[in-house]
Each structure stands twice: as C-alpha cells, then as structure tokens.
Design a protein around this motif. Structure first.
Motif, short mmCIF file in Angstrom:
data_model
loop_
_atom_site.label_atom_id
_atom_site.label_comp_id
_atom_site.label_asym_id
_atom_site.label_seq_id
_atom_site.Cartn_x
_atom_site.Cartn_y
_atom_site.Cartn_z
N ASN A 101 0.83 -1.22 0.00
CA ASN A 101 0.00 0.00 0.00
C ASN A 101 0.86 1.27 0.00
OD1 ASN A 101 -2.15 -1.70 -0.02
ND2 ASN A 101 -2.55 -1.54 2.18
N ARG A 159 -1.60 -9.79 7.64
CA ARG A 159 -2.53 -9.72 8.77
C ARG A 159 -1.80 -9.69 10.12
NH1 ARG A 159 -7.91 -10.67 8.06
NH2 ARG A 159 -7.94 -11.35 10.23
N ILE A 176 -2.77 -5.58 8.60
CA ILE A 176 -3.64 -5.22 7.46
C ILE A 176 -4.66 -6.33 7.31
CG2 ILE A 176 -3.68 -4.82 4.97
CD1 ILE A 176 -0.82 -3.69 5.28
N GLY A 195 -7.79 -6.40 5.74
CA GLY A 195 -8.75 -6.48 4.63
C GLY A 195 -8.74 -7.86 3.97
N THR A 240 -3.57 -3.91 -1.04
CA THR A 240 -4.73 -4.57 -0.43
C THR A 240 -5.93 -3.63 -0.58
OG1 THR A 240 -4.51 -3.62 1.77
CG2 THR A 240 -3.17 -5.57 1.29
N GLU A 286 -7.36 -1.96 1.43
CA GLU A 286 -7.21 -0.72 2.20
C GLU A 286 -6.72 0.44 1.33
OE1 GLU A 286 -6.46 -3.72 3.39
OE2 GLU A 286 -7.06 -3.83 5.51
N ALA A 287 -5.99 0.11 0.25
CA ALA A 287 -5.43 1.17 -0.59
C ALA A 287 -5.92 1.08 -2.03
CB ALA A 287 -3.90 1.12 -0.55
N GLN A 302 -15.39 -0.17 -5.89
CA GLN A 302 -15.93 0.01 -4.53
C GLN A 302 -17.24 0.80 -4.58
OE1 GLN A 302 -12.18 1.73 -3.16
NE2 GLN A 302 -12.00 0.09 -1.64
N SER A 342 -13.88 -8.40 0.26
CA SER A 342 -12.66 -7.68 -0.14
C SER A 342 -11.96 -8.44 -1.26
CB SER A 342 -11.74 -7.40 1.04
OG SER A 342 -10.97 -8.51 1.37
#
Ligand code: FES
Ligand code: FES
Length: 152
Positions: A6, A25, A30, A32, A70, A72-73, A84, A100
């Motif tokens: 990310n 994780r 992270i 997601g 991921t 998240e970014a 999204q 995700s």
C-alpha cells in the motif's frame, strides 16, 4: 526482508516461506484480506501484486516480487475506486467475509477486460466463492463498475 505494501516499504522479520497473507494480517495488521481456505481455492485473501490479482494465502513472502496492494489502498475514503463505488451502490455484501477478495478480483479483471460480457464476468469471478450467494449482485456491480470506468 523488504515488502512494499500500500505504498509503504516495510522491513519484516519473517521466514521466506511464510504466506503473504500471514505477513499482511499478523505482522502488518492489514486485515482487509481474509483467511478462507488457505489453499488458493476461495479468493477471500486476494490482493494485487503490481496490479494482478494474487491469492495471498498461497504466495510465500519470499516470492513476492512487486508492490502489494490490499483493499485498504484500492481507493481512498474520499475517492473510492469505481469497483468500490459500484459495490456500495449495488449493495452487494451480505455477511461481507468474501467481499474484499471479490472487489480486488473484480478491479484486476476490469483492467484486463474493461468491457466484459456477463459470461466473461461470471467466468472471471467464478474462482471467488461466496457462501452467501451474492453472485447476481456481484455481476451487476462489475457491470456498473465497467460503465463507471468507461465514463472516467
Ligand atoms: S484463503 Fe486464499 S484462496 Fe482461500
Ligand atoms: S457475502 Fe458472505 S461469504 Fe460472500
């Protein structure tokens, strides 16, 4: 070893054969990408490496040769990725666990095939399993995301 995730480069002290999903994780926090099967069969752990969809449970940290992204970014809270946005507008998620991975697979797929048919969408998304059976909404959302990306 160094991993770029990310947009940030991390020095992680892990065995080369640790699955990338564990590193993301457990080492980097992270969350997601989700653990589903651990066998590259469900897609809940999908991330991008240099824009390509990869099962993070089944690639080893030492094999990662590129930038990891991921969910998240994928977009930013004030500038969501078209996939999204389409997922929210279509209200795809039910329990959410697989989503995700679904979104990351869809985003990578649309870069390869920006104007897919329903059959191509179904085929591309068939390796991402959803226990809640959200497949019809996934197809609709991928179609909507393709239209949004075309307009952009
Ligand atoms: S957890 Fe990676 S594919 Fe199922
Ligand atoms: S939304 Fe529940 S597993 Fe897909």
């Amino acid at each position: 070893m160094k991993l770029t995730v990310n947009g940030e480069t991390h020095e992680v002290d892990v065995e080369e054969d640790m699955p990338l999903l564990w590193v993301l994780r457990d080492e980097l926090g992270i969350t997601g990408p989700k653990y589903g099967c651990g066998l590259a069969r469900c897609g809940s752990c999908t991330v991008h490496i240099d824009g390509l969809a990869v099962r993070s449970c089944s690639i080893r940290a030492g094999q990662v040769n590129g930038d990891v992204t991921t969910i998240e970014a994928l977009g930013a809270p004030d500038a969501l990725h078209a996939v999204q946005e389409a997922w929210i507008e279509t209200q795809v998620a039910q329990c959410g666990y697989c989503q995700s991975g679904q979104i990351m697979s869809a985003a990578a797929f649309l870069t390869i095939n920006p104007d897919p048919s329903d059959e191509e969408i179904d085929h591309a998304m068939s390796a991402n399993l959803c226990r809640c059976g959200t497949y019809p909404r996934i197809r609709k959302a991928v179609r909507l995301a393709a239209a949004k990306l075309k307009e952009a």
